[in-house]
Design a protein around this motif. Sequence first.
Motif, mmCIF file in Angstrom:
data_model
loop_
_atom_site.group_PDB
_atom_site.id
_atom_site.type_symbol
_atom_site.label_atom_id
_atom_site.label_comp_id
_atom_site.label_asym_id
_atom_site.label_seq_id
_atom_site.Cartn_x
_atom_site.Cartn_y
_atom_site.Cartn_z
ATOM 1 N N VAL A 1 6.735 6.462 9.868
ATOM 2 C CA VAL A 1 7.306 5.486 8.961
ATOM 3 C C VAL A 1 6.649 4.455 7.928
ATOM 4 O O VAL A 1 6.283 3.916 8.874
ATOM 5 N N ASP A 2 6.597 4.032 6.888
ATOM 6 C CA ASP A 2 5.620 2.248 6.191
ATOM 7 C C ASP A 2 6.645 1.666 6.141
ATOM 8 O O ASP A 2 8.100 1.652 6.067
ATOM 9 N N PRO A 3 6.598 0.471 7.477
ATOM 10 C CA PRO A 3 7.713 -0.228 7.316
ATOM 11 C C PRO A 3 8.451 -1.018 6.055
ATOM 12 O O PRO A 3 9.027 -1.564 5.512
ATOM 13 N N GLN A 4 6.535 -0.508 5.085
ATOM 14 C CA GLN A 4 6.938 -1.635 3.592
ATOM 15 C C GLN A 4 8.228 -1.348 3.701
ATOM 16 O O GLN A 4 8.212 -2.661 1.788
ATOM 17 N N ALA A 5 8.890 -0.433 3.060
ATOM 18 C CA ALA A 5 10.126 0.092 2.532
ATOM 19 C C ALA A 5 10.917 -1.093 2.684
ATOM 20 O O ALA A 5 12.758 -1.649 2.082
ATOM 21 N N LEU A 6 11.314 -1.162 4.038
ATOM 22 C CA LEU A 6 12.420 -1.974 4.194
ATOM 23 C C LEU A 6 11.909 -3.879 3.875
ATOM 24 O O LEU A 6 12.839 -4.264 3.660
ATOM 25 N N ILE A 7 10.547 -3.845 4.201
ATOM 26 C CA ILE A 7 9.436 -5.555 3.574
ATOM 27 C C ILE A 7 10.591 -5.140 1.949
ATOM 28 O O ILE A 7 10.950 -6.932 1.798
ATOM 29 N N ASP A 8 9.904 -4.530 1.570
ATOM 30 C CA ASP A 8 10.401 -4.817 0.611
ATOM 31 C C ASP A 8 12.224 -5.180 -0.085
ATOM 32 O O ASP A 8 11.963 -6.133 -1.031
#
Length: 691
Positions: free
Chosen positions: A458-465
Motif C-alpha cells: 500500500v502506497d502511503p502517498q494517498a494518505l499523505i495527499d
Amino acid sequence: MYTGILPLGTMVVHRLFEKGLVYKKTAAVNWCPVDKTVLANEQVINGCCWRCDTVVEKREIPQWFMKITDYADQLLNDLDQLDGWPEQVRTMQANWIGRSEGLQINFKVSGSDLDLAVYTTRPDTLMGVTYLAIAAEHPLSLKEAKTNPELQAFIDECGKLETSEAAVETADKRGVNTGVFASHPITGEQVPVWAANFVLMSYGTGAVMSVPAHDQRDYEFAHQYGLEIKKVIEPANEESCDLKTSAFTNKGRLVNSREFDGLTSEESFDAIAKILEQNNKGERQVNYRLRDWGISRQRYWGTPIPIINCADCGAVAVPEDKLPVRLPEDVIVDGSGSPIKSMPEFYQCSCPKCGREAERETDTFDTFFESSWYYARFTCPENTESMLDARSKHWLPVDQYIGGIEHAVLHLLYARFFHKLMRDEGLVDGDEPFKNLLTQGMVLKDGVKMSKSKGNTVDPQALIDQYGADTARLFMMFAAPPEQSLEWSDKAVEGSNRFLKRLWRFTIEHIEKGTCVELSLDNLCDDLKNIRRQTYKVVSKVSDDIGRRHTFNTAIAAVMELLNTITKFDDDSEQGRAVIQEALEKIILMLSPITPHICHELWQLLGHDKWVVNELWPEIDEIALLQDKIELMVQVNGKLRSKISVSTEADKNVVEELAIADDNVSKFIDGKEIRKIIVVPGRLVNIVVAG
RNA sequence: GCCGGGGUGGCGGAACUGGUAGACGCGCUGGAUUCAAAAUCCAGUUUCUUCGGAAGUGUCGGUUCGAUUCCGACCCUCGGUACCA
C-alpha cells in the motif's frame, strides 16, 4: 537502473576463493522442463510450476557455496555479545545453527568394504537400532536400483518431491527395502538398509540409524513397514512408557544393551563412544544443523559471480584489477532461463592463469549476498576504487538496525557472517555489524505478508495527499507497536488528523491570549501542581516509551491524554496560562520526531527563535513529580471493593485501619474473621476473610 | 513436521516487575451548535443484572491472598523453514 556499484562486493570473493571459503559442489534445484528454467521454492505450488503447472523436477547442478559452517561456532558464541538484540531472534539463530554433540558411527555394508556412516546424538539407543535409512539418491541406493526396479521406481518418485524442508518433513514417510544389510558395530547383527524419503543426501551423511522404540518418526515408519521395535531405554523415574502407543523418546536407563545395561543415557554416551573409538567404528563429533550458503543463482538480474572456468586450470577467480564484472545490458529476454547463458560475447574469455580460451561463470549471486554488507558500504558510498575504506571502521557497528522479523534468521545471519569475513580481511573492526536490533512485525494485507515480491503493498502517498505527512506518520506510529504484526487498515486515520487539528487550534487560542509570564513555582495552587505533575509524568513516560520500549503508540496516547487534560482545564490566570504554556511546549517537543512539520510551526508560534529540530529532548522536573497523597485500592478476597486516599508516608498499620474502616469494605467483612491483610506499598490492600 | 511470535470490547490496541482489565483512538448512541449539513463540542459505550452485584483476556487444568501476566496440556493464527527477500 544498473549502477555497477554493487559488484564491488565481489572483490572480497577473490580473496575468499583463495582462502577456500568459496567452493563449488552440486546441489538440487527445482527445474521446470517446459519453461526450461530454475524455479525458487516459492514458485513451486504443490510440486508444480506456478506459471505452466508442469510437474517440477529435481535437478542436481554444480553451484557455488560459501563456507558459513566454518564460522558456525563464532556465529553461535557471539550471539552472547548481542544484548541489544531481541531474545527471540537470538534463540532462532541459535536453533538454526543447531550445534549438537554426538557420535559418528560406521555400519559396515555386508558383502562389501563400504561403510555407511551415520550421525546420532543418542548413542545410548544404539543397541535398539533395527534398520538404517538412507537417502533415495544415496550412491548405495542408486547402485542397488540397477537390479531392483521397485527401488528405482521409488527413487524416480522421490525425484519429484519438493526440495523445501517443510515439504519433506510433512510428506508421508515412505521407503523401500534396498535388500542390502549392514552390520551393527557392536553386536555384528545384520540390520536391513532402507531407502527413505525423509533422509536427505544434502543433510549430514545422507544416512541415519533408526531406533523405532525411542524415536517417534522411526516408530511410525517401523509400524508402517512391519520393522522390528526393540526397547533399550527404560524410564529412570515415574514416567510412563508404553511402546504400544508411541516411542519413548526421553532419556533414561539402558536395558537389553549387554554390558551397558543399567547405565544412564548420559553414562552410556562415554562408554559407547570409547568402545567404538577403540574399534575404529566411530568417533565423537560436533555437528551443526547449519548448512553452507548456496550463493549461485541461474538468473540474469544479479551480480555476476567473478569466476572463470578453464578446462585446464579449473575455476579461477577474476583478478582484482579486472573487477567488477559487469552485467551486460543488451540482452534478449525470452522467458526461458538467464539470457547471459546464451551470450558468447559475455562468457567467452581467456583464462587469467594460462591465457587459453575459457568461459566466464554465468551464474549470478543470491541477492542476499549484497544485502549482507550494504550497511558497511553506506559509510563510503561514492568510493569507486574499493569495497570499503577506513570510514567503515570509524562508523561501524550500526547503532540501531531496523528490519522485518522475517529476516530474523537468513539475512541477519548472513550479514553477521559477512561482517566476520570482512573483519578477517581487515576491512572492518569488531565482531558484529549491528549493536541494537529492532525487528518490525509484518504488515499484513488480507491476512498475508505485505511485500514487494508479493506486490500487495500500500502506497502511503494517498494518505499523505489527503491528510498530510504529519497525520500519515502519526497514524502509522499510533496503530500498534512496531514489533507487532498488523493487518493494514486506514480506517482510523481520521482520529490522528483530528488530534493534530485540536492541538493546532488549542495552541493558537492559547497564543491569542497574549504572552505568558514566568512560572513562579513557589506559590502554585493544587490544581496547577497537578497539571505540572501530569506534564512531567507524561514526559517521563514518553521518554521511556520512545527511548527504551519503542512503543510509539503508547507514547502518543500519553501525549493525547495530556492535551485532553489541559484542554479541559479552564484557568486564564497568569500562572494558569504559564503552566499551560509549559505543558504545550513539552507536548510539541515530544511530538516533534513523529510530526515534525506541525511542531516546527507551532514551536515558533509559541515564541521560540530556534527550530524545534535543534532543541534538546525535555528534561524531567523531579520536584514536580512529588506527591503527598496517593490512592490505594482496597480488595476483599482479591475483589476490588473500594479506594482510599492515604499519605505517601503512611505506614502499614495506618493503611490497614483506614481500609477496614471504609464503608463499602465493611459491608464485605462485617461478621467475618479476618485471616490476613496484604499491603502492597503504593498499590493496594487486600483483606482476606473467611467464608 | 520443526523453530519463533500472537490470540484481550463492534475494531486497532493498553495494562512495563503477579496487584484497579479495557488507557488512547476508531466506530456507534444520545445531546449541544446549525435553516440544514459538514466541522466542532458535551455525555455514554465489555456482557449480564433483581442496580446489591455477578461473569469476563483462545480452551481446559494448576500455582497464588490475588493471574491477561507464572506453570502444564490443547486449539487457532502469523513469520521462518536455507532459490521470495
